[in-house]
Design a protein around this motif. Structure first.
Motif, PDB file in Angstrom:
ATOM      1  N   VAL A  10     -33.232 -46.291   6.171  1.00 26.40           N
ATOM      2  CA  VAL A  10     -32.222 -46.511   7.208  1.00 26.40           C
ATOM      3  C   VAL A  10     -32.454 -45.560   8.379  1.00 26.40           C
ATOM      4  O   VAL A  10     -32.430 -45.974   9.548  1.00 26.40           O
ATOM      5  CB  VAL A  10     -30.800 -46.313   6.632  1.00 26.40           C
ATOM      6  N   PHE A  11     -32.705 -44.279   8.088  1.00 20.17           N
ATOM      7  CA  PHE A  11     -32.934 -43.303   9.152  1.00 20.17           C
ATOM      8  C   PHE A  11     -34.188 -43.626   9.959  1.00 20.17           C
ATOM      9  O   PHE A  11     -34.218 -43.472  11.178  1.00 20.17           O
ATOM     10  CB  PHE A  11     -33.040 -41.887   8.571  1.00 20.17           C
ATOM     11  N   ILE A  12     -35.230 -44.069   9.267  1.00 18.70           N
ATOM     12  CA  ILE A  12     -36.464 -44.428   9.969  1.00 18.70           C
ATOM     13  C   ILE A  12     -36.226 -45.627  10.882  1.00 18.70           C
ATOM     14  O   ILE A  12     -36.709 -45.673  12.023  1.00 18.70           O
ATOM     15  CB  ILE A  12     -37.588 -44.716   8.958  1.00 18.70           C
ATOM     16  N   ALA A  13     -35.443 -46.595  10.398  1.00 12.94           N
ATOM     17  CA  ALA A  13     -35.126 -47.770  11.210  1.00 12.94           C
ATOM     18  C   ALA A  13     -34.285 -47.397  12.433  1.00 12.94           C
ATOM     19  O   ALA A  13     -34.347 -48.059  13.470  1.00 12.94           O
ATOM     20  CB  ALA A  13     -34.393 -48.803  10.362  1.00 12.94           C
ATOM     21  N   SER A 269     -21.738 -37.100   7.105  1.00  7.86           N
ATOM     22  CA  SER A 269     -23.064 -37.383   6.559  1.00  7.86           C
ATOM     23  C   SER A 269     -23.116 -38.795   5.984  1.00  7.86           C
ATOM     24  O   SER A 269     -22.259 -39.179   5.171  1.00  7.86           O
ATOM     25  CB  SER A 269     -23.395 -36.365   5.461  1.00  7.86           C
ATOM     26  N   ILE A 270     -24.116 -39.564   6.406  1.00  4.82           N
ATOM     27  CA  ILE A 270     -24.279 -40.921   5.870  1.00  4.82           C
ATOM     28  C   ILE A 270     -24.529 -40.868   4.367  1.00  4.82           C
ATOM     29  O   ILE A 270     -24.018 -41.712   3.612  1.00  4.82           O
ATOM     30  CB  ILE A 270     -25.429 -41.640   6.595  1.00  4.82           C
ATOM     31  N   ARG A 271     -25.299 -39.892   3.921  1.00  9.52           N
ATOM     32  CA  ARG A 271     -25.579 -39.789   2.485  1.00  9.52           C
ATOM     33  C   ARG A 271     -24.297 -39.542   1.694  1.00  9.52           C
ATOM     34  O   ARG A 271     -24.102 -40.114   0.616  1.00  9.52           O
ATOM     35  CB  ARG A 271     -26.592 -38.666   2.232  1.00  9.52           C
ATOM     36  N   GLU A 283     -21.346 -48.259   7.951  1.00  3.41           N
ATOM     37  CA  GLU A 283     -21.740 -49.318   8.884  1.00  3.41           C
ATOM     38  C   GLU A 283     -21.373 -48.943  10.319  1.00  3.41           C
ATOM     39  O   GLU A 283     -22.183 -49.124  11.242  1.00  3.41           O
ATOM     40  CB  GLU A 283     -21.054 -50.636   8.495  1.00  3.41           C
ATOM     41  N   ASP A 284     -20.183 -48.394  10.530  1.00  6.96           N
ATOM     42  CA  ASP A 284     -19.765 -47.980  11.877  1.00  6.96           C
ATOM     43  C   ASP A 284     -20.651 -46.859  12.412  1.00  6.96           C
ATOM     44  O   ASP A 284     -21.020 -46.853  13.595  1.00  6.96           O
ATOM     45  CB  ASP A 284     -18.299 -47.510  11.848  1.00  6.96           C
ATOM     46  N   LEU A 285     -21.010 -45.918  11.543  1.00  6.22           N
ATOM     47  CA  LEU A 285     -21.838 -44.797  11.973  1.00  6.22           C
ATOM     48  C   LEU A 285     -23.257 -45.248  12.295  1.00  6.22           C
ATOM     49  O   LEU A 285     -23.876 -44.766  13.254  1.00  6.22           O
ATOM     50  CB  LEU A 285     -21.854 -43.706  10.897  1.00  6.22           C
ATOM     51  N   VAL A 286     -23.774 -46.176  11.514  1.00  5.32           N
ATOM     52  CA  VAL A 286     -25.105 -46.722  11.794  1.00  5.32           C
ATOM     53  C   VAL A 286     -25.134 -47.380  13.168  1.00  5.32           C
ATOM     54  O   VAL A 286     -26.082 -47.199  13.953  1.00  5.32           O
ATOM     55  CB  VAL A 286     -25.523 -47.725  10.702  1.00  5.32           C
ATOM     56  N   GLU A 299     -31.712 -53.976  11.604  1.00  5.45           N
ATOM     57  CA  GLU A 299     -32.643 -53.665  10.513  1.00  5.45           C
ATOM     58  C   GLU A 299     -32.032 -52.664   9.549  1.00  5.45           C
ATOM     59  O   GLU A 299     -32.125 -52.824   8.320  1.00  5.45           O
ATOM     60  CB  GLU A 299     -33.955 -53.117  11.082  1.00  5.45           C
ATOM     61  N   ALA A 300     -31.404 -51.620  10.092  1.00  9.38           N
ATOM     62  CA  ALA A 300     -30.773 -50.612   9.233  1.00  9.38           C
ATOM     63  C   ALA A 300     -29.631 -51.210   8.426  1.00  9.38           C
ATOM     64  O   ALA A 300     -29.477 -50.907   7.232  1.00  9.38           O
ATOM     65  CB  ALA A 300     -30.275 -49.444  10.080  1.00  9.38           C
ATOM     66  N   LEU A 301     -28.823 -52.047   9.058  1.00  3.65           N
ATOM     67  CA  LEU A 301     -27.704 -52.676   8.351  1.00  3.65           C
ATOM     68  C   LEU A 301     -28.205 -53.608   7.256  1.00  3.65           C
ATOM     69  O   LEU A 301     -27.614 -53.670   6.164  1.00  3.65           O
ATOM     70  CB  LEU A 301     -26.824 -53.441   9.344  1.00  3.65           C
TER      71      LEU A 301
END
Length: 554
Positions: A10-13, A269-271, A283-286, A299-301
């Motif tokens: 997700v972070f890479i995307a 933190s997303i984790r 999802e909102d933070l992404v 892509e991340a979602l």
């Protein structure tokens, strides 16, 4: 695929090194700067000042049934009266016939507000109280690190980080207006408690924001920023040297004024959000990160929805997040299992693990004692108080560079042994030359001692940085947190003792360096019993560690 690997994708995307990560990392790194500003402030606001007993206004003594007013300054007195640093002495020729404490207080060669030592008369029998204030700070840091950081697992990184940051700002500013020493100690403890917690939480937020392959980046940034923060302390102290120590402390505390805006410039933190199943917030933070980094969030979602939960489940699982353990895959939540590695007794029953714990704890104890001790007495490197401190701190930059260049090239163990041997030799040789009776006969003696002392300081800093990385890799994953906890207690113990090197140096100038040099050399003996970790997979369990060490011993 485990949860950590999914979040890495997700972070890479989302472009892991985009403006969002860069800006948030910059803000989080300021917590390390606050830690540095707080850790060495006592060098300047609590510096020792020259003093002597204040002249007595009236004081009668009786000698051989004759009463004398020794405060009268009469030339007819048959005795010589001298006012020393800590006593009023009456002599008859060379014989001391009477001595008394400084009954009317002390006189200082500088303003009484230039240091809290002068303002609160922390001299003579109370001269170690200035060092004790640093010990109180470290005890606060230890308490916060060991007990307060766990609240971030239950209530979240963001809330805990902001709360402790605000407490730090308030406590540090309150220290600047302390009316007495006891008041100062109380808020010094609160300052230590909060600043250590802030730093650990900011570091957690940084590494949880990075893909696994790039988690070493925050550590490298912290190494350089630490040195820069120490230089900032020296600069502020120098610019305010003509003012009261209260203003110096206030200026240093105002570095943290940005914390009042943290709620709007930091995110959870997303984790952690994934671990506690708050997927709607994920999802909102992404989407927010994608907008700031100017990338497509789809892509991340898709990665999240495909690998974690289906879209229909995202909104239905938030109610039970409080019962989950942080950073554990929900499908593998066995943190409370009865696995034998979870028992503390394994640290005593397993010989290899006991050896790792004892030697790594001793290494961290010595490194923290020597590093902090040399840092606090570094003004002694030059007759100019501020230049001496500056010279000591400047050496930390090449030390950090040396650490970064060698740690992966020659390995953790060789790197640790090399730096500790060099540090011990440089410190002992410089101290020997400085205190030899033939010192005045050595050409360029001052510069020789200074270069050797700075090389010793460089080696100490590089050695400490190496062991911080090395020890964290020694313990198996199943007991790493507990093992690191034991080593951390030893580290803080060293830091609580280190401040008293300032008092010892004023009475026996060579003693701290001799002790530091010998102790640093003994660490090399302890390291010989530890395995190399560079280029080896980290053990997952105690059994894996035993098998790996058995192979290396064959």
């Amino acid at each position: 695929m485990d949860q950590g690997a999914i979040i890495d994708r997700v972070f890479i995307a989302l472009k892991w090194n985009g403006f969002y990560q860069t800006s948030r990392t910059a803000v989080l790194l300021l917590s390390l700067a606050n830690l540095g500003l707080t850790a060495v402030s006592v060098v300047f606001i609590g510096k020792a000042v020259d003093h002597k007993c204040r002249q007595l206004q009236s004081f009668n003594i009786t000698i051989q049934d004759v009463s004398y007013d020794i405060a009268s300054n009469s030339s007819s007195l048959p005795f010589e009266i001298s006012y020393t640093q800590c006593s009023v002495d009456v002599r008859n020729g060379s014989d001391l016939i009477f001595t008394s404490i400084c009954r009317d207080g002390y006189e200082y060669n500088v303003s009484m507000t230039s240091s809290f030592v002068a303002e609160w008369d922390l001299v003579c029998n109370e001269e170690s109280f200035s060092d004790f204030s640093q010990t109180v700070l470290v005890l606060g840091e230890m308490f916060g690190s060991l007990f307060l950081t766990r609240f971030a697992d239950r209530y979240g990184r963001k809330v805990s980080f902001i709360a402790t940051s605000l407490v730090f700002l308030a406590a540090n500013m309150t220290c600047a207006v302390s009316p007495n020493f006891i008041f100062y100690l109380v808020f010094r403890f609160i300052t230590g408690l909060s600043v250590a917690t802030c730093y650990q939480l900011s570091y957690i937020l940084m590494i949880e924001m990075m893909p696994t392959a790039h988690r070493a980046l925050p550590e490298k940034l912290c190494s350089f920023l630490w040195s820069i923060s120490l230089l900032c302390v020296c600069l502020v102290a120098y610019l305010t040297k003509e003012l009261s120590w209260h203003y110096t402390q206030l200026c240093l505390s105002l570095f943290a004024i940005y914390v009042i805006f943290l709620w709007w410039i930091t995110d959870e933190s997303i984790r952690w959000l994934c671990a506690v199943k708050r997927y709607k917030e994920v999802e909102d933070l992404v989407k927010k990160i994608a907008r700031i980094n100017q990338v497509d969030p789809q892509e991340a979602l898709d990665i999240l929805k495909t690998n974690l939960l289906s879209p229909s489940q995202i909104y239905s699982v938030e109610s039970d997040y409080k019962n989950q353990d942080v950073l554990i895959n929900p499908a593998m939540n066995d943190a409370h299992s009865s696995h034998p590695d979870k028992k503390l007794s394994v640290f005593i029953k397993n010989t290899n693990l006991l050896k790792l714990t004892v030697f790594s704890s001793y290494t961290w104890f010595v490194d923290s004692l020597v590093y902090d001790g040399l840092l606090l007495i570094s003004p002694n490197l030059n007759d100019d108080f501020y230049l001496g401190f500056l010279l000591g701190v400047v050496t930390e930059l090449p030390a950090t560079l040396s650490f970064c260049l060698l740690i992966n090239r020659i390995g953790r163990k060789k790197c640790t042994v090399l730096f500790h041997i060099l540090a011990g030799i440089f410190i002992l040789v410089s101290t020997l030359i400085l205190n030899t009776p033939l010192y005045d006969m050595i050409p360029g003696q001052y510069w020789i001692c200074l270069v050797l002392a700075l090389l010793g300081r460089l080696s100490v800093t590089a050695g400490f940085s190496t062991t911080l990385t090395y020890v964290s890799e020694l313990f198996p994953t199943s007991v790493r947190n507990t093992g690191m906890g034991f080593a951390s207690v030893a580290l803080y113990l060293g830091s609580t003792i280190a401040p008293y090197s300032r008092t010892i140096t004023r009475h026996v100038p060579w003693a701290p360096n001799v002790v530091f040099g010998i102790m640093y050399l003994t660490v090399t003996l302890a390291i010989l019993f530890l395995p190399e970790t560079c280029g080896h997979e980290l053990a997952q369990t105690v059994n894996d560690m035993d098998q790996e060490m058995q192979k290396r011993n064959q």
